[in-house]
Design a protein around this motif. Structure first.
Motif, short mmCIF file in Angstrom:
data_model
loop_
_atom_site.label_atom_id
_atom_site.label_comp_id
_atom_site.label_asym_id
_atom_site.label_seq_id
_atom_site.Cartn_x
_atom_site.Cartn_y
_atom_site.Cartn_z
N PRO A 262 -11.86 -15.54 67.21
CA PRO A 262 -12.27 -14.99 66.17
C PRO A 262 -12.67 -13.40 66.51
O PRO A 262 -12.40 -12.32 65.91
N ALA A 263 -13.72 -13.37 67.40
CA ALA A 263 -14.32 -12.13 67.57
C ALA A 263 -13.48 -11.30 68.54
O ALA A 263 -13.47 -9.94 67.90
N TYR A 264 -12.51 -11.85 69.20
CA TYR A 264 -11.43 -10.71 69.83
C TYR A 264 -10.74 -10.47 68.84
O TYR A 264 -10.20 -9.16 68.86
N ALA B 222 -13.44 -18.46 78.98
CA ALA B 222 -12.88 -17.17 78.78
C ALA B 222 -12.38 -16.62 77.48
O ALA B 222 -12.92 -15.86 76.78
N CYS B 223 -11.41 -17.58 76.89
CA CYS B 223 -10.90 -17.17 75.68
C CYS B 223 -11.79 -17.40 74.54
O CYS B 223 -12.24 -16.65 73.61
N LEU B 224 -12.78 -18.59 74.62
CA LEU B 224 -13.87 -18.54 73.57
C LEU B 224 -14.77 -17.47 73.67
O LEU B 224 -15.36 -17.27 72.47
N ALA C 65 -8.92 -26.26 64.88
CA ALA C 65 -9.30 -26.96 63.71
C ALA C 65 -10.61 -26.50 63.08
O ALA C 65 -10.92 -26.27 61.79
N ASP C 66 -11.66 -26.36 64.09
CA ASP C 66 -12.99 -26.07 63.43
C ASP C 66 -13.29 -24.33 63.58
O ASP C 66 -14.31 -23.88 63.44
N GLY C 67 -12.13 -23.75 63.93
CA GLY C 67 -12.32 -22.33 63.84
C GLY C 67 -12.74 -21.57 64.96
O GLY C 67 -12.82 -20.16 64.89
N ARG C 68 -12.98 -22.12 66.13
CA ARG C 68 -13.63 -21.65 67.29
C ARG C 68 -12.60 -20.85 67.96
O ARG C 68 -12.84 -19.78 68.55
N LEU C 69 -11.45 -21.17 67.60
CA LEU C 69 -10.27 -20.27 68.14
C LEU C 69 -9.27 -20.05 67.16
O LEU C 69 -9.10 -21.01 66.13
#
Length: 306
Positions: A179-181, A241-243, A261-265
């Motif tokens: 989400p930050a990216y 790296a993606c996270l 599912a938990d929104g980390r990606l």
């Protein structure tokens, strides 16, 4: 090559085959002797007798290592499955209540070892207390017989081989970012937009370059020129790296389901995510399959159906 003396097959030959397998699996005469309870010289004599009977030099010997000769490898590839079958038949004839036992060596790629097998192996080990399992992570499958492996579980299209391959599952390839990216760089709207973003690339061990990227929707396949400053050779670093928001990555859905599912990606271009990647198990002839390999394959099939 030695000239064969054409002697009949006898107990000494069978004993020599067992010693041969121990040397191949252990990688040295000393370690084979330790496993068999023999001295190094006894192992060496047993191999020499087998070479004399068969008429083939089995090993190249140097001061630091041993390796099968070309003739020795062909011979071992022919007899190894039969030795496993003899071992199983002996156990069964002896009335043992636990037929699945011994050491099972499994060749896997890194992602299977880290994310699929080892976290879920405890029930299988508990079911077979006389079995020990060695999970070996390799970039490529290589030669199972020469390297002393019983079975392999790997992602990707099978290469031409005398081994039997069994399709276990197909999992989708999904494109992800943190989400930050997305907050910093925006969300791609079409496949061609990917070429404007930094991508985290995965090294293809067969080429040394990175795996190509493409997006699939129905019968339409759109390749893209993914590029970036970071290339990794494992799923763990790729996920990390993606996270951390370092770029967009393509991953197997098998590894991202909980993270999405938990929104980390977040998934990028979800409507273009119909490409799949196969998971195969590889083993020797089904007619000569050992009990431990059969039990392991049954376990992996059940595991991939979950």
């Amino acid at each position: 090559m030695k000239k064969s003396r054409s002697r009949g097959f006898d107990r000494h030959s069978l004993d020599g085959l067992g010693v041969l397998r121990a040397v191949v699996q252990a990688g040295s005469f000393v370690r084979a002797g330790e496993a068999l309870g023999l001295t190094q010289s006894a192992v060496s004599r047993a191999v020499a007798r087998l070479e004399d009977r068969v008429g083939v030099r089995m090993f190249r010997r140097t001061a630091r290592s041993i390796s099968l000769t070309e003739e020795g490898l062909r011979f071992y590839e022919s007899v190894a499955p039969h030795l496993a079958a003899i071992e199983d038949a002996t156990i069964e004839a002896g009335g043992s209540s636990t037929k699945v036992r011994g050491r099972l060596r499994v060749n896997v790629d890194g992602s299977i070892g880290q994310f699929v097998l080892t976290p879920r192996l405890e029930p299988f080990l508990a079911q077979h207390p006389d079995l020990s399992v060695e999970i070996a992570v390799r970039d490529r499958m290589g030669d199972l017989v020469r390297d002393g492996f019983d079975v392999s579980v790997r992602f990707g299209i099978p290469e031409p081989s005398a081994l039997k391959s069994r399709l276990l599952m197909r999992t989708r390839i999904v494109t992800c970012a943190s989400p930050a990216y997305v907050a910093r760089h925006g969300m791609p709207r079409r496949p061609s937009d990917i070429e404007k973003h930094p991508c985290i690339l995965m090294r293809d061990p067969s080429t040394g370059s990175h795996f190509g990227w493409e997006f699939v929707r129905g019968k339409k396949v759109v390749p893209v020129n993914a590029s970036g400053q970071l290339m990794v050779n494992g799923v763990g670093p790729l996920l990390a790296a993606c996270l951390a928001g370092q770029g967009i990555a393509q991953l197997l859905e098998l590894y991202t389901r909980e993270l999405l599912a938990d929104g980390r990606l977040v998934q990028v271009l979800p409507e273009w995510a119909e490409e799949t990647y196969p998971l195969y198990a590889y083993h020797h002839s089904a007619q000569l399959m050992s009990a431990k390999v059969r039990a392991f394959l049954d376990f992996v099939v059940a595991l991939t159906r979950e």
